[in-house]
Design a protein around this motif. Structure first.
Motif, mmCIF file in Angstrom:
data_model
loop_
_atom_site.group_PDB
_atom_site.id
_atom_site.type_symbol
_atom_site.label_atom_id
_atom_site.label_comp_id
_atom_site.label_asym_id
_atom_site.label_seq_id
_atom_site.Cartn_x
_atom_site.Cartn_y
_atom_site.Cartn_z
ATOM 1 N N ALA A 44 -7.150 -5.233 9.402
ATOM 2 C CA ALA A 44 -5.751 -5.975 9.263
ATOM 3 C C ALA A 44 -4.849 -5.145 8.182
ATOM 4 O O ALA A 44 -3.630 -5.305 8.380
ATOM 5 C CB ALA A 44 -6.181 -7.154 8.636
ATOM 6 N N PHE A 45 -5.521 -4.494 7.261
ATOM 7 C CA PHE A 45 -4.904 -4.072 5.979
ATOM 8 C C PHE A 45 -5.040 -2.507 5.772
ATOM 9 O O PHE A 45 -4.324 -1.899 4.897
ATOM 10 C CB PHE A 45 -5.149 -4.613 5.143
ATOM 11 C CG PHE A 45 -4.307 -4.624 3.611
ATOM 12 C CD1 PHE A 45 -2.911 -4.465 3.886
ATOM 13 C CD2 PHE A 45 -4.722 -4.517 2.484
ATOM 14 C CE1 PHE A 45 -2.145 -4.360 2.704
ATOM 15 C CE2 PHE A 45 -3.994 -4.493 1.222
ATOM 16 C CZ PHE A 45 -2.468 -4.421 1.619
ATOM 17 N N ASP A 46 -6.046 -1.936 6.493
ATOM 18 C CA ASP A 46 -6.432 -0.561 6.572
ATOM 19 C C ASP A 46 -6.933 -0.321 4.880
ATOM 20 O O ASP A 46 -6.892 0.667 4.413
ATOM 21 C CB ASP A 46 -5.333 0.344 6.678
ATOM 22 C CG ASP A 46 -5.658 1.915 7.037
ATOM 23 O OD1 ASP A 46 -6.916 2.024 7.356
ATOM 24 O OD2 ASP A 46 -4.992 2.817 6.713
ATOM 25 N N VAL B 186 2.260 -0.107 0.575
ATOM 26 C CA VAL B 186 0.913 -1.032 0.527
ATOM 27 C C VAL B 186 1.768 -2.439 0.378
ATOM 28 O O VAL B 186 1.113 -3.465 0.846
ATOM 29 C CB VAL B 186 0.324 -0.722 -0.881
ATOM 30 C CG1 VAL B 186 -0.574 -1.946 -1.176
ATOM 31 C CG2 VAL B 186 -0.205 0.510 -0.846
ATOM 32 N N LEU B 187 2.620 -2.854 -0.256
ATOM 33 C CA LEU B 187 3.131 -3.965 -0.404
ATOM 34 C C LEU B 187 3.988 -4.424 0.891
ATOM 35 O O LEU B 187 3.838 -5.612 1.282
ATOM 36 C CB LEU B 187 4.212 -4.114 -1.637
ATOM 37 C CG LEU B 187 3.665 -4.016 -2.818
ATOM 38 C CD1 LEU B 187 4.738 -3.946 -3.882
ATOM 39 C CD2 LEU B 187 2.550 -5.030 -3.310
ATOM 40 N N ARG B 188 4.680 -3.712 1.536
ATOM 41 C CA ARG B 188 5.095 -3.839 2.767
ATOM 42 C C ARG B 188 3.990 -4.377 3.674
ATOM 43 O O ARG B 188 4.145 -5.418 4.583
ATOM 44 C CB ARG B 188 6.000 -2.869 3.533
ATOM 45 C CG ARG B 188 6.573 -2.953 4.589
ATOM 46 C CD ARG B 188 7.350 -1.878 5.294
ATOM 47 N NE ARG B 188 6.075 -1.043 5.578
ATOM 48 C CZ ARG B 188 5.280 -1.359 7.081
ATOM 49 N NH1 ARG B 188 5.824 -2.384 7.780
ATOM 50 N NH2 ARG B 188 4.475 -0.525 7.404
ATOM 51 N N ARG B 189 2.950 -3.536 3.777
ATOM 52 C CA ARG B 189 1.964 -4.083 5.004
ATOM 53 C C ARG B 189 1.374 -5.355 4.450
ATOM 54 O O ARG B 189 0.933 -6.309 5.255
ATOM 55 C CB ARG B 189 0.745 -3.004 4.750
ATOM 56 C CG ARG B 189 1.234 -1.681 5.661
ATOM 57 C CD ARG B 189 0.027 -0.557 5.350
ATOM 58 N NE ARG B 189 0.290 0.540 6.183
ATOM 59 C CZ ARG B 189 -0.175 0.798 7.427
ATOM 60 N NH1 ARG B 189 -1.413 0.075 7.573
ATOM 61 N NH2 ARG B 189 -0.019 1.886 7.887
ATOM 62 N N PHE B 190 1.225 -5.543 3.187
ATOM 63 C CA PHE B 190 0.624 -7.063 2.583
ATOM 64 C C PHE B 190 1.529 -8.146 3.055
ATOM 65 O O PHE B 190 1.030 -8.980 3.389
ATOM 66 C CB PHE B 190 0.535 -6.512 1.090
ATOM 67 C CG PHE B 190 -0.252 -8.148 0.536
ATOM 68 C CD1 PHE B 190 -1.472 -8.171 0.453
ATOM 69 C CD2 PHE B 190 0.450 -9.130 0.052
ATOM 70 C CE1 PHE B 190 -2.216 -9.149 -0.164
ATOM 71 C CE2 PHE B 190 0.049 -10.373 -0.475
ATOM 72 C CZ PHE B 190 -1.270 -10.382 -0.791
ATOM 73 N N HIS B 191 2.961 -8.074 2.794
ATOM 74 C CA HIS B 191 3.881 -8.966 3.165
ATOM 75 C C HIS B 191 3.794 -9.380 4.579
ATOM 76 O O HIS B 191 4.079 -10.538 4.954
ATOM 77 C CB HIS B 191 4.928 -8.476 2.720
ATOM 78 C CG HIS B 191 6.088 -9.773 2.651
ATOM 79 N ND1 HIS B 191 6.184 -10.810 2.006
ATOM 80 C CD2 HIS B 191 7.180 -10.004 3.499
ATOM 81 C CE1 HIS B 191 7.118 -11.591 2.072
ATOM 82 N NE2 HIS B 191 7.894 -11.110 3.196
ATOM 83 N N ALA B 192 3.757 -8.372 5.468
ATOM 84 C CA ALA B 192 3.688 -8.540 6.800
ATOM 85 C C ALA B 192 2.757 -9.266 7.584
ATOM 86 O O ALA B 192 2.902 -10.048 8.553
ATOM 87 C CB ALA B 192 3.837 -6.945 7.495
#
Length: 262
Positions: free
Chosen positions: A40-42, A54-60
């Motif tokens: 889900a988050f690599d 990192v924060l963009r992926r987390f928020h998505a």
């Protein structure tokens, strides 16, 4: 008319059984959560990306990622009751008590490190995703993430986690093999050579994780292999305790059958 004295229905729920369940469940929960976070988050490779990414992926996918980190933290927290129960198997004495304290500490630092993701990272991700956020707000969010990652991630969760997990593993193996002072390990349960060897072999690669921030080649892979071996040991240890529980149950049942009244 025959009457028979039966063994209690709860005989299979011995302390060994409960400890075994914790060992196996802990290993399964941690590895399942870790694998799902990779999908889900690599994770943990995502930590090598720029903070904004990192924060963009987390928020998505915030809800799922937050839930998986909570699951991972729950699995890490299980080391605390595992350490306490395993120490009881070793009997009384300073060594079992020390192993319990170290194991609880290992669980605590890992939980603290992991909980930064569901508790402290979300507002930072929201700031970076907010079109109305100023450049100063974004820079502050990035700086705060760096601080959290360094202090709670690399120092508390990882460095102390590696050291304390390795120390607990050595301490509990030695305690179980020797038995506690005044309360030796029962002859029906002694940590087997294979299980003890697997535990001790996992320690050096776990400690190799301390070299990851220094950029040591292969340290991250060694650390991963160490934790895989360590998780396998938890399962092997738990399976051994389950066998011992069944053996105890059969012994009690046999005694009950021998004591029936015709």
């Amino acid at each position: 008319m025959n009457s028979t004295t039966r063994a209690p229905a709860t005989v299979s729920r011995t302390p060994h059984t409960r400890t075994a369940i914790l060992l196996i469940v802990g290993a399964v929960v941690v590895n399942t959560a870790f694998a799902l976070l990779g999908t889900a988050f690599d994770y943990p490779d995502v930590l090598q990306y720029p903070v904004e990414e990192v924060l963009r992926r987390f928020h998505a996918d915030r809800a799922r990622i937050t839930g998986l980190f909570l699951l991972l933290a729950t699995g890490a927290a299980l080391l605390a009751p595992i350490a306490v129960r395993a120490a009881r198997l070793a009997g009384a004495g300073l060594l079992p008590r020390t192993s319990a304290a170290v194991g609880v500490a290992a669980a605590a630092v890992q939980v603290v490190g992991l909980l930064r993701w569901p508790l402290l990272v979300p507002p930072l991700a929201v700031t970076l995703a907010d079109p109305g956020a100023t450049a100063a707000d974004r820079a502050a969010a990035v700086d705060r993430f760096h601080t959290l990652h360094t202090v709670l991630g690399q120092i508390v969760g990882e460095a102390f986690g590696y050291l304390l997990t390795a120390a607990w593993t050595v301490l509990i193996v030695v305690a179980l093999r020797r038995g506690g002072a005044g309360h030796p390990v029962p002859h029906r349960f002694v940590l087997g050579r294979f299980s003890a060897g697997l535990a001790l072999l996992s320690v050096p690669p776990i400690l190799a994780g301390l070299l990851v921030p220094l950029g040591a080649p292969g340290a991250d892979l060694a650390n991963f292999i160490g934790y895989v071996a360590w998780s396998l040991w938890l399962v092997v240890f738990g399976a051994g305790l389950l066998r011992d529980s069944r053996r105890q149950a059969r012994m009690v049942t046999d005694r009950g059958d021998c004591g029936h009244i015709a």
